[in-house]
Design an enzyme around this catalytic site. Sequence first.
Site, PDB file in Angstrom:
ATOM      1  N   LEU A 215       0.970  -1.163  -0.066  1.00  9.78           N
ATOM      2  CA  LEU A 215      -0.021  -0.128  -0.039  1.00  9.78           C
ATOM      3  C   LEU A 215       0.852   1.277   0.110  1.00  9.78           C
ATOM      4  O   LEU A 215       0.543   2.348  -0.123  1.00  9.78           O
ATOM      5  CB  LEU A 215      -0.979   0.043   1.204  1.00  9.78           C
ATOM      6  CG  LEU A 215      -1.752  -1.137   1.106  1.00  9.78           C
ATOM      7  CD1 LEU A 215      -2.296  -1.303   2.721  1.00  9.78           C
ATOM      8  CD2 LEU A 215      -3.013  -0.779   0.442  1.00  9.78           C
TER       9      LEU A 215
ATOM     10  N   LYS B 260      14.241  -6.854   6.314  1.00 11.42           N
ATOM     11  CA  LYS B 260      14.577  -5.898   7.306  1.00 11.42           C
ATOM     12  C   LYS B 260      15.758  -5.937   7.980  1.00 11.42           C
ATOM     13  O   LYS B 260      16.532  -4.972   8.502  1.00 11.42           O
ATOM     14  CB  LYS B 260      13.428  -5.716   8.170  1.00 11.42           C
ATOM     15  CG  LYS B 260      12.184  -4.931   7.521  1.00 11.42           C
ATOM     16  CD  LYS B 260      10.983  -4.735   8.523  1.00 11.42           C
ATOM     17  CE  LYS B 260      10.079  -4.004   8.095  1.00 11.42           C
ATOM     18  NZ  LYS B 260       8.843  -3.656   8.984  1.00 11.42           N
TER      19      LYS B 260
ATOM     20  N   GLY C 136       3.006 -10.609  21.982  1.00 19.84           N
ATOM     21  CA  GLY C 136       3.856 -10.915  20.815  1.00 19.84           C
ATOM     22  C   GLY C 136       5.343 -10.752  21.036  1.00 19.84           C
ATOM     23  O   GLY C 136       5.677  -9.788  21.677  1.00 19.84           O
TER      24      GLY C 136
ATOM     25  N   ALA D 278       7.853  -7.311  14.637  1.00 16.60           N
ATOM     26  CA  ALA D 278       7.211  -5.938  14.968  1.00 16.60           C
ATOM     27  C   ALA D 278       7.325  -5.690  16.363  1.00 16.60           C
ATOM     28  O   ALA D 278       7.283  -4.452  17.026  1.00 16.60           O
ATOM     29  CB  ALA D 278       5.925  -6.209  14.293  1.00 16.60           C
TER      30      ALA D 278
ATOM     31  N   ARG E 132       3.703 -16.789  22.967  1.00 17.60           N
ATOM     32  CA  ARG E 132       3.375 -18.127  22.912  1.00 17.60           C
ATOM     33  C   ARG E 132       4.816 -18.779  23.240  1.00 17.60           C
ATOM     34  O   ARG E 132       4.811 -19.661  24.107  1.00 17.60           O
ATOM     35  CB  ARG E 132       2.874 -18.481  21.729  1.00 17.60           C
ATOM     36  CG  ARG E 132       2.965 -20.022  21.119  1.00 17.60           C
ATOM     37  CD  ARG E 132       2.396 -20.351  19.762  1.00 17.60           C
ATOM     38  NE  ARG E 132       3.522 -19.913  18.736  1.00 17.60           N
ATOM     39  CZ  ARG E 132       3.310 -19.998  17.375  1.00 17.60           C
ATOM     40  NH1 ARG E 132       2.296 -20.564  16.946  1.00 17.60           N
ATOM     41  NH2 ARG E 132       4.297 -19.512  16.619  1.00 17.60           N
TER      42      ARG E 132
ATOM     43  N   LEU F  13      -1.817  -4.108  15.919  1.00 19.77           N
ATOM     44  CA  LEU F  13      -0.865  -3.748  14.875  1.00 19.77           C
ATOM     45  C   LEU F  13      -1.532  -4.213  13.413  1.00 19.77           C
ATOM     46  O   LEU F  13      -1.098  -3.613  12.276  1.00 19.77           O
ATOM     47  CB  LEU F  13       0.289  -4.280  14.913  1.00 19.77           C
ATOM     48  CG  LEU F  13       1.704  -3.516  15.419  1.00 19.77           C
ATOM     49  CD1 LEU F  13       1.227  -2.925  16.743  1.00 19.77           C
ATOM     50  CD2 LEU F  13       2.991  -4.261  15.506  1.00 19.77           C
TER      51      LEU F  13
ATOM     52  N   GLY G  82      -3.699  -0.899  13.219  1.00 18.20           N
ATOM     53  CA  GLY G  82      -2.419  -0.599  12.831  1.00 18.20           C
ATOM     54  C   GLY G  82      -2.139   0.173  11.576  1.00 18.20           C
ATOM     55  O   GLY G  82      -1.231   0.492  10.996  1.00 18.20           O
TER      56      GLY G  82
HETATM   57  P1  NDP Z   1       6.577 -12.319  13.460  1.00  9.64           P
HETATM   58  O1  NDP Z   1       6.428 -13.625  12.603  1.00  9.64           O
HETATM   59  O2  NDP Z   1       7.900 -11.663  13.371  1.00  9.64           O
HETATM   60  O3  NDP Z   1       6.126 -12.737  14.790  1.00  9.64           O
HETATM   61  C1  NDP Z   1       4.488 -13.089  14.922  1.00  9.64           C
HETATM   62  C2  NDP Z   1       4.733 -12.824  16.294  1.00  9.64           C
HETATM   63  O4  NDP Z   1       2.905 -13.619  16.508  1.00  9.64           O
HETATM   64  C3  NDP Z   1       5.204 -13.838  17.437  1.00  9.64           C
HETATM   65  O5  NDP Z   1       5.266 -13.337  18.558  1.00  9.64           O
HETATM   66  C4  NDP Z   1       4.611 -15.287  17.333  1.00  9.64           C
HETATM   67  O6  NDP Z   1       4.858 -16.043  18.439  1.00  9.64           O
HETATM   68  C5  NDP Z   1       3.074 -14.921  17.422  1.00  9.64           C
HETATM   69  N1  NDP Z   1       2.328 -16.031  16.849  1.00  9.64           N
HETATM   70  C6  NDP Z   1       2.047 -16.177  15.458  1.00  9.64           C
HETATM   71  N2  NDP Z   1       1.121 -17.248  15.197  1.00  9.64           N
HETATM   72  C7  NDP Z   1       0.738 -17.542  16.445  1.00  9.64           C
HETATM   73  C8  NDP Z   1      -0.195 -18.531  16.883  1.00  9.64           C
HETATM   74  N3  NDP Z   1      -0.796 -19.234  16.193  1.00  9.64           N
HETATM   75  N4  NDP Z   1      -0.426 -18.518  18.392  1.00  9.64           N
HETATM   76  C9  NDP Z   1       0.248 -17.678  19.254  1.00  9.64           C
HETATM   77  N5  NDP Z   1       1.253 -16.830  18.759  1.00  9.64           N
HETATM   78  C10 NDP Z   1       1.603 -16.691  17.306  1.00  9.64           C
HETATM   79  O7  NDP Z   1       5.623 -11.175  12.696  1.00  9.64           O
HETATM   80  P2  NDP Z   1       5.703  -9.497  12.737  1.00  9.64           P
HETATM   81  O8  NDP Z   1       6.248  -9.235  14.300  1.00  9.64           O
HETATM   82  O9  NDP Z   1       6.509  -9.236  11.807  1.00  9.64           O
HETATM   83  O10 NDP Z   1       4.236  -9.182  12.709  1.00  9.64           O
HETATM   84  C11 NDP Z   1       3.225  -9.265  13.691  1.00  9.64           C
HETATM   85  C12 NDP Z   1       1.820  -8.563  13.063  1.00  9.64           C
HETATM   86  O11 NDP Z   1       2.044  -7.242  13.006  1.00  9.64           O
HETATM   87  C13 NDP Z   1       1.529  -8.981  11.793  1.00  9.64           C
HETATM   88  O12 NDP Z   1       0.215  -9.609  11.606  1.00  9.64           O
HETATM   89  C14 NDP Z   1       1.671  -7.846  10.871  1.00  9.64           C
HETATM   90  O13 NDP Z   1       0.713  -7.695   9.861  1.00  9.64           O
HETATM   91  C15 NDP Z   1       1.709  -6.769  11.834  1.00  9.64           C
HETATM   92  N6  NDP Z   1       2.385  -5.512  11.532  1.00  9.64           N
HETATM   93  C16 NDP Z   1       1.797  -4.466  11.208  1.00  9.64           C
HETATM   94  C17 NDP Z   1       2.639  -3.327  10.859  1.00  9.64           C
HETATM   95  C18 NDP Z   1       1.984  -2.133  10.496  1.00  9.64           C
HETATM   96  O14 NDP Z   1       2.345  -1.119  10.023  1.00  9.64           O
HETATM   97  N7  NDP Z   1       0.696  -1.591  11.068  1.00  9.64           N
HETATM   98  C19 NDP Z   1       3.939  -3.387  10.738  1.00  9.64           C
HETATM   99  C20 NDP Z   1       4.489  -4.548  11.087  1.00  9.64           C
HETATM  100  C21 NDP Z   1       3.730  -5.579  11.570  1.00  9.64           C
HETATM  101  P3  NDP Z   1       5.977 -17.003  18.590  1.00  9.64           P
HETATM  102  O15 NDP Z   1       7.426 -16.170  19.052  1.00  9.64           O
HETATM  103  O16 NDP Z   1       5.734 -18.242  19.673  1.00  9.64           O
HETATM  104  O17 NDP Z   1       6.321 -17.625  17.213  1.00  9.64           O
END
Ligand code: NDP
Length: 463
Positions: free
Chosen positions: A30, A80, A140, A144, A165, A236, A259
């Site tokens: 976007l 990144k 989380g 991010a 998690r 987010l 977000g």
């Molecule tokens: P990552 O893949 O780096 O991290 C994902 C996180 O979600 C981890 O903490 C992971 O836990 C947890 N997670 C994923 N699946 C599950 C599940 N089924 N059950 C429990 N915990 C889960 O992703 P990002 O940090 O890059 O992004 C996270 C979110 O933020 C995304 O949805 C993204 O769309 C949004 N985002 C929004 C932005 C914005 O500008 N608004 C910018 C960047 C991201 P674990 O450590 O246990 O794997």
Amino acid sequence: MLVDYLVEDNKNVTAKEYMGIFGNPIKHTLSPVIHDTLSEAFGIDAKYVPYQIPVEKLDAAVKEAYTNGMLGLNITVPFKQQVMESLVDIDPAARAIGAVNTLVRGAGGFVGYNTDMPGLARAIASEGLKLQNSKVILLGAGGAARAVAYMCLKYGANKVYIINRTFENAKKLADDMNACFMCEKMIPVSAADYKMIPKDSYFMLQCTSIGLHENDGLPLIDDVSFYEMASAGVDLIYNPAKTPFLCLLKKLGIPCMNGLKMLLYQGIMAYELWTGKEVSDTLSEKVYRNLCKKIYGDKIVLIGYMGVGKTTIGKHISEEYGYKFIDTDALIEQNFNMKIPDIFEKYGEMRFREMETELLRTLTTKNENYVISTGGGLPLREENQKLLKKLGKVYYLQADADTIYSRVKGDKSRPLLDCEDPYNKICSMLAIRDPKYRSVADECIDVTQNTPAEIASKIIQNN
Ligand code: NDP
């Protein structure tokens, strides 16, 4: 060659200067909406273009972009971290976060920044929410969440519980941030142990990817009493606009946001770094509206006194340009199975105004293209004014009292004109309403000079 990685639709784009984004995949980004709206507003002949870069070509692509004179670059998933190896310098905050999303031209190469972090802080401030001195629960511990954790400490949070998690990831993040800020404010908590967090009031930041998919539930903790501790919340995720986390907070009456404004302000702050321009709140709002249009659908809002042609013009826009048409009065009549004069008589005007507000709230959640013709009194309520602005671009269809009177005289379906001297009533009501309509409107359109079809076409061209 960099040009080989340009996303298909952009191959013929021409401009004096270029900005861009590297990612993989990148097709649905976007970001061009943000940067192209800004360049247009500042009169800068620049285009923002997406490049889908093969993983092994990143370093060469970054260097080529610099040599080609690219004004600035955004970096997104999965680059990144990897991009840090291709830069001449890295801003300390980006280094501590461990992720770079913005490249700015420096001497001999690009310098890396992270604008996700201050972008989210600016988004939070723009909603009147405060992080300073707050206690935070961060859900989380992924990429991010690192930027968010850094932001919490930088912007003065007192204490931050990180629930994740995988506990080890929460612990690593807490350890890194405590070391970076030389404090012990970050406390990792495994999801199973969430009850060890003391009962208190917390700013909750939802940084997991739970909520992205249709059947997702609450993130990590399925216990409403836990979320009742929120004083404010941010998810987010912005697509869908409302995740289960946000729906619950809304239901509990807790101020919250998705977000999209984080995305908006990370882009705005990158643009400010590249161009030295300062983006005003008004321009930020315009960019935000364009983003909403792109993701959630376009909404055209028609306001004005009775008889100015809101319904006729709305229907033209609907028929000619494929927008769904909504007449708020007609929809309320349909929903309550009662004519407006009867609603006024049975429940009073106040209840009718509440119905209008409820309807506007529902419309803000629809992700489609709508043209909305509003009742004449609807924009007078302060609450509705905010909702109208949130919905889309607001057009005040404007006519003088004589024109209005000639159009509506004798119309028994309008309860406000059921009086001895309707002409005088129109004059006096218009005198009060006209300034209010103007203050809500993004644009005023005189409807006495052109046909409804001409006005519809003008609105579509301006929108
Ligand atoms: P990552 O893949 O780096 O991290 C994902 C996180 O979600 C981890 O903490 C992971 O836990 C947890 N997670 C994923 N699946 C599950 C599940 N089924 N059950 C429990 N915990 C889960 O992703 P990002 O940090 O890059 O992004 C996270 C979110 O933020 C995304 O949805 C993204 O769309 C949004 N985002 C929004 C932005 C914005 O500008 N608004 C910018 C960047 C991201 P674990 O450590 O246990 O794997």
